[in-house]
Design a protein around this motif. Sequence first.
Motif, PDB file in Angstrom:
ATOM      1  N   ASP A  53      -2.740   3.128  -7.263  1.00  0.00           N
ATOM      2  CA  ASP A  53      -1.784   2.033  -6.977  1.00  0.00           C
ATOM      3  C   ASP A  53      -0.691   2.193  -8.168  1.00  0.00           C
ATOM      4  OD1 ASP A  53      -3.334   0.968  -4.844  1.00  0.00           O
ATOM      5  OD2 ASP A  53      -4.771   0.780  -6.219  1.00  0.00           O
ATOM      6  N   ARG A  68       6.272  -4.147  -1.324  1.00  0.00           N
ATOM      7  CA  ARG A  68       5.036  -3.462  -0.946  1.00  0.00           C
ATOM      8  C   ARG A  68       4.036  -4.280  -1.432  1.00  0.00           C
ATOM      9  NH1 ARG A  68       4.877   2.968  -1.365  1.00  0.00           N
ATOM     10  NH2 ARG A  68       3.796   3.402   0.574  1.00  0.00           N
ATOM     11  N   ILE A  69       2.731  -4.102  -0.634  1.00  0.00           N
ATOM     12  CA  ILE A  69       1.688  -4.655  -1.039  1.00  0.00           C
ATOM     13  C   ILE A  69       0.399  -3.316  -1.383  1.00  0.00           C
ATOM     14  CG2 ILE A  69      -0.414  -6.247  -0.436  1.00  0.00           C
ATOM     15  CD1 ILE A  69       1.426  -7.597   1.640  1.00  0.00           C
ATOM     16  N   HIS A  72      -5.939   0.028  -2.084  1.00  0.00           N
ATOM     17  CA  HIS A  72      -6.848   0.591  -1.171  1.00  0.00           C
ATOM     18  C   HIS A  72      -7.975   0.829  -1.272  1.00  0.00           C
ATOM     19  CE1 HIS A  72      -5.573   3.690  -4.126  1.00  0.00           C
ATOM     20  NE2 HIS A  72      -6.562   4.490  -3.660  1.00  0.00           N
ATOM     21  N   THR A 133       4.812  -2.447  10.404  1.00  0.00           N
ATOM     22  CA  THR A 133       4.237  -2.870   9.299  1.00  0.00           C
ATOM     23  C   THR A 133       3.445  -4.255  10.049  1.00  0.00           C
ATOM     24  OG1 THR A 133       4.144  -4.336   7.259  1.00  0.00           O
ATOM     25  CG2 THR A 133       5.985  -4.643   8.483  1.00  0.00           C
ATOM     26  N   ASN A 145       3.500  -1.693   3.841  1.00  0.00           N
ATOM     27  CA  ASN A 145       1.949  -1.579   3.454  1.00  0.00           C
ATOM     28  C   ASN A 145       1.732  -0.167   2.436  1.00  0.00           C
ATOM     29  OD1 ASN A 145       2.292   0.631   5.344  1.00  0.00           O
ATOM     30  ND2 ASN A 145       0.490  -0.033   6.513  1.00  0.00           N
ATOM     31  N   SER A 150      -3.445  -1.554   2.035  1.00  0.00           N
ATOM     32  CA  SER A 150      -3.121  -2.980   1.295  1.00  0.00           C
ATOM     33  C   SER A 150      -3.930  -3.942   1.303  1.00  0.00           C
ATOM     34  CB  SER A 150      -2.001  -3.613   2.227  1.00  0.00           C
ATOM     35  OG  SER A 150      -0.746  -2.512   2.016  1.00  0.00           O
ATOM     36  N   THR A 156      -5.891  -8.093   5.922  1.00  0.00           N
ATOM     37  CA  THR A 156      -5.072  -6.832   5.837  1.00  0.00           C
ATOM     38  C   THR A 156      -5.436  -6.291   7.326  1.00  0.00           C
ATOM     39  OG1 THR A 156      -4.534  -4.865   5.013  1.00  0.00           O
ATOM     40  CG2 THR A 156      -6.618  -5.254   5.003  1.00  0.00           C
TER      41      THR A 156
END
Length: 276
Positions: A53, A68-69, A72, A133, A145, A150, A156
């Motif tokens: 990340d 972006r989000i 993971h 998305t 994502n 995300s 999500t």
Amino acid sequence: MEDQSSKPMPIRCKAAVCRAAGEPLALEEIVVDSPKAHEVRIKIICTSLCHSDVTFWRMEDFPGVFPRIFGHEAFGVVESVGEHVEGFAAGDAVVPTFLGQCSECVDCGSERSNVCSRYKFAVEPGMPRDGTTRFHDSHGAPLHNFLGVSSFCEYTVVDTNQVVRVDPAMPPSAACLLSCGATTGVGAAWKLAKVEPGSTVAIFGLGAVGLAVIFDYPEYIIEMISGNFRVRIINSENLACQVAEGARICGASMIIGVDLNPEKHELGKRFCLSLT
């Protein structure tokens, strides 16, 4: 007339959104679309910060795309499912994964590979089947994502090929690490190196994967509490040394840790290493 009341509707919730490379994440209200065919929408209970990340957060060029989000590694509960979803239902405890598995292609059926050839691993944004998305900001603009997951979001949407059911009794802060860090570390010894009983194993780099703990940075667990994000720092001594643990499970007789940082010497001895 088709009954619309049973169909999942878009959800407004909070997410940690990054608008540009290296900029602080901002807590925003966003819209999470309904899951499409072969997708599930997950309520995130707990998520952790992986160094991947951080790597993509710093990227100014493609595949670093914004807004972006990130996130993971997570544990959550299925909130709703799209059409043609089998094996998952609302209420299931699950962890998302950044690698998909169709269970039908040659690579999924092989013991030598875990990289699906039908739904290939990709770092560009978008859902694996249509590239679009499921996130939009309060003005309707799309939000990208990350790795199809995300998880820095209250809800999500993930493709079913990237979701695994887990025991709901499993502690969320431990379950979320199965998404990436723990499985990467154990799998490196078990599946990739194929450590044999009686082996001597050397682990180069006692960092996030080598020890499944980010020693240079705290290990953060992000929980959703009453609609807000709460960041909790985990005591690194409570996390197992995953590569070493994988080697131990395989029967290694000696496990050696190698790192240029002298501070890792004592830490390595605490985390089941024979020598550092």
